[in-house]
Design an enzyme around this catalytic site. Structure first.
Site, short mmCIF file in Angstrom:
data_model
loop_
_atom_site.label_atom_id
_atom_site.label_comp_id
_atom_site.label_asym_id
_atom_site.label_seq_id
_atom_site.Cartn_x
_atom_site.Cartn_y
_atom_site.Cartn_z
CG HIS A 158 -2.07 0.92 1.16
ND1 HIS A 158 -2.39 1.64 0.02
CD2 HIS A 158 -3.01 1.25 2.09
CE1 HIS A 158 -3.46 2.37 0.25
NE2 HIS A 158 -3.86 2.16 1.49
CD GLN A 196 -2.47 5.16 4.67
OE1 GLN A 196 -3.52 4.99 4.12
NE2 GLN A 196 -2.29 6.10 5.59
N1 CP Z 1 -6.21 3.68 4.29
C1 CP Z 1 -6.94 3.43 3.18
O1 CP Z 1 -6.41 3.12 2.11
O2 CP Z 1 -8.27 3.56 3.35
P1 CP Z 1 -9.41 3.14 2.31
O3 CP Z 1 -9.44 1.63 2.25
O4 CP Z 1 -10.66 3.72 2.88
O5 CP Z 1 -9.07 3.70 0.96
N1 NVA Z 2 -4.42 -3.96 5.33
C1 NVA Z 2 -5.69 -3.32 5.01
C2 NVA Z 2 -5.46 -1.91 4.65
C3 NVA Z 2 -6.72 -1.14 4.34
C4 NVA Z 2 -6.46 0.27 3.90
C5 NVA Z 2 -6.36 -4.07 3.91
O1 NVA Z 2 -5.69 -4.47 2.94
O2 NVA Z 2 -7.58 -4.28 3.99
#
Ligand code: CP
Ligand code: NVA
Length: 329
Positions: free
Chosen positions: A129, A132
């Site tokens: 991710h 983020q």
């Molecule tokens: N932290 C994040 O990516 O949140 P969402 O899943 O709401 O986009």
């Molecule tokens: N680890 C979580 C992050 C959400 C923003 C997921 O992948 O669901």
């Protein structure tokens, strides 16, 4: 074509340059006003998983930069009915200037990027991710915790050379992997605590250790959360069951029982440590209500920084890919 699929797509200088663009755009937005650097540009946003922050930050972000976002839920486009990724990528990229995609298997993003004629941004995959982490880093800078390079807009940033300790407590998931990549590239100390069977992927750690050898980063792994938090400047956690793991919720609650970031856990960190969480959070599981809502929590500042981070990423990618842009006063 330079894409943004993981933080490892960039070296330290490139990542810091991208972060500088985000810092400058935030400063402009707050003190001068938004400027249409991406006037007339179109961002397609493909979501194969749910989202609140990623969708709203990218959509508002491209709008504030003078462009337009198109939200494409996999339920509504032919991709969700089995149209091949390589066909979808060629078609969509022939009509827009940039694409953000949130998906499951990371290889889906890699395949999409391979066939896309415009830059592709990872808006979350099972393994990473990265967008983020740009917001998380901005938040650290604003909190005066870490600034590897001097940025005159944020003189309150930590002094050059003063490296923080970040403690990541919980699942070795996409967020953990991206923290590992960031620590390795920027060269700070990251302590990860997770139950042994939920540790981050070994190949991602091995790759990061090689980068650490150059950057001075330090990454440690333990199954003892208090040990990881000891002396930390930043304490981070994330959900124990990510999107796609809903059926494992109960077994994970049991496995992670000693990994809740509560006030007792926070007491092992530095007194002025901050708490971060990418959200959505599950109170009473990975974090207590008291910590999430407490004085050390910066989670809503962090969430708001997604907007500025996303704008910085899009403008940086447009510039390095030499997408023709209108000049802006
Ligand atoms: N932290 C994040 O990516 O949140 P969402 O899943 O709401 O986009
Ligand atoms: N680890 C979580 C992050 C959400 C923003 C997921 O992948 O669901």
């Amino acid at each position: 074509m330079k894409h943004f699929l993981t933080l490892n797509d960039f070296n330290r200088d490139e990542l810091l340059a991208m972060i500088d663009v985000a810092l400058e755009l935030k400063y402009e937005s707050l003190h001068i006003g938004n400027k249409p650097y991406l006037k007339g540009k179109v961002l397609a946003m493909i979501f194969e998983k749910s989202s609140t922050r990623t969708r709203v930050s990218f959509e508002s972000g491209i709008f504030q930069l003078g462009g337009q976002g198109i939200f494409l839920s996999h339920k509504d486009i032919q991709l969700g009915r089995g149209e091949p990724i390589k066909d979808t990528a060629r078609v969509i990229s022939s009509m827009v200037d940039m694409i953000m995609m949130r998906t499951g298997e990371h290889s889906r993003l890699e395949e999409f990027a391979e066939y896309s004629s415009v830059p592709v941004i990872n808006g979350l995959s099972d393994d990473f991710h990265p967008v983020q982490l740009i917001a998380d880093y901005l938040t650290m800078v604003e909190c005066g915790i870490y600034l590897q390079h001097s940025n005159p807009l944020y003189p309150q940033g930590g002094q050059e050379g003063r490296k923080p300790i970040v403690a990541y407590i919980g699942d070795g998931n996409n967020m953990a992997h991206s923290w590992i990549n960031l620590a390795a590239i920027l060269g700070f100390e990251l302590h990860i605590a997770s139950p042994a069977q939920y540790a981050p992927k070994a190949d991602i750690i091995t790759k990061a250790q090689h980068i650490c050898a150059q950057s001075g980063g330090v990454i440690t792994l333990t199954d003892n959360a208090q040990e990881a938090v000891s002396g930390a400047n930043v304490v981070v956690t994330d959900t124990w069951a990510s999107m796609g793991q809903e059926e494992q919720k109960e077994e994970r609650k049991y496995a992670f029982a000693h990994f809740c970031v509560d006030e007792s856990m926070m007491s092992y960190a530095q007194k002025d440590a901050i708490f971060l969480h990418c959200l959505p959070a599950y109170r009473g599981q990975e974090v207590s209500e008291a910590v999430l809502e407490g004085a050390q929590s910066r989670v809503f500042q962090e969430a708001q920084n997604r907007l500025h981070a996303q704008k910085g990423i899009m403008l940086y990618l447009a510039r390095i890919n030499q997408i023709p842009l209108m000049s802006v006063e």
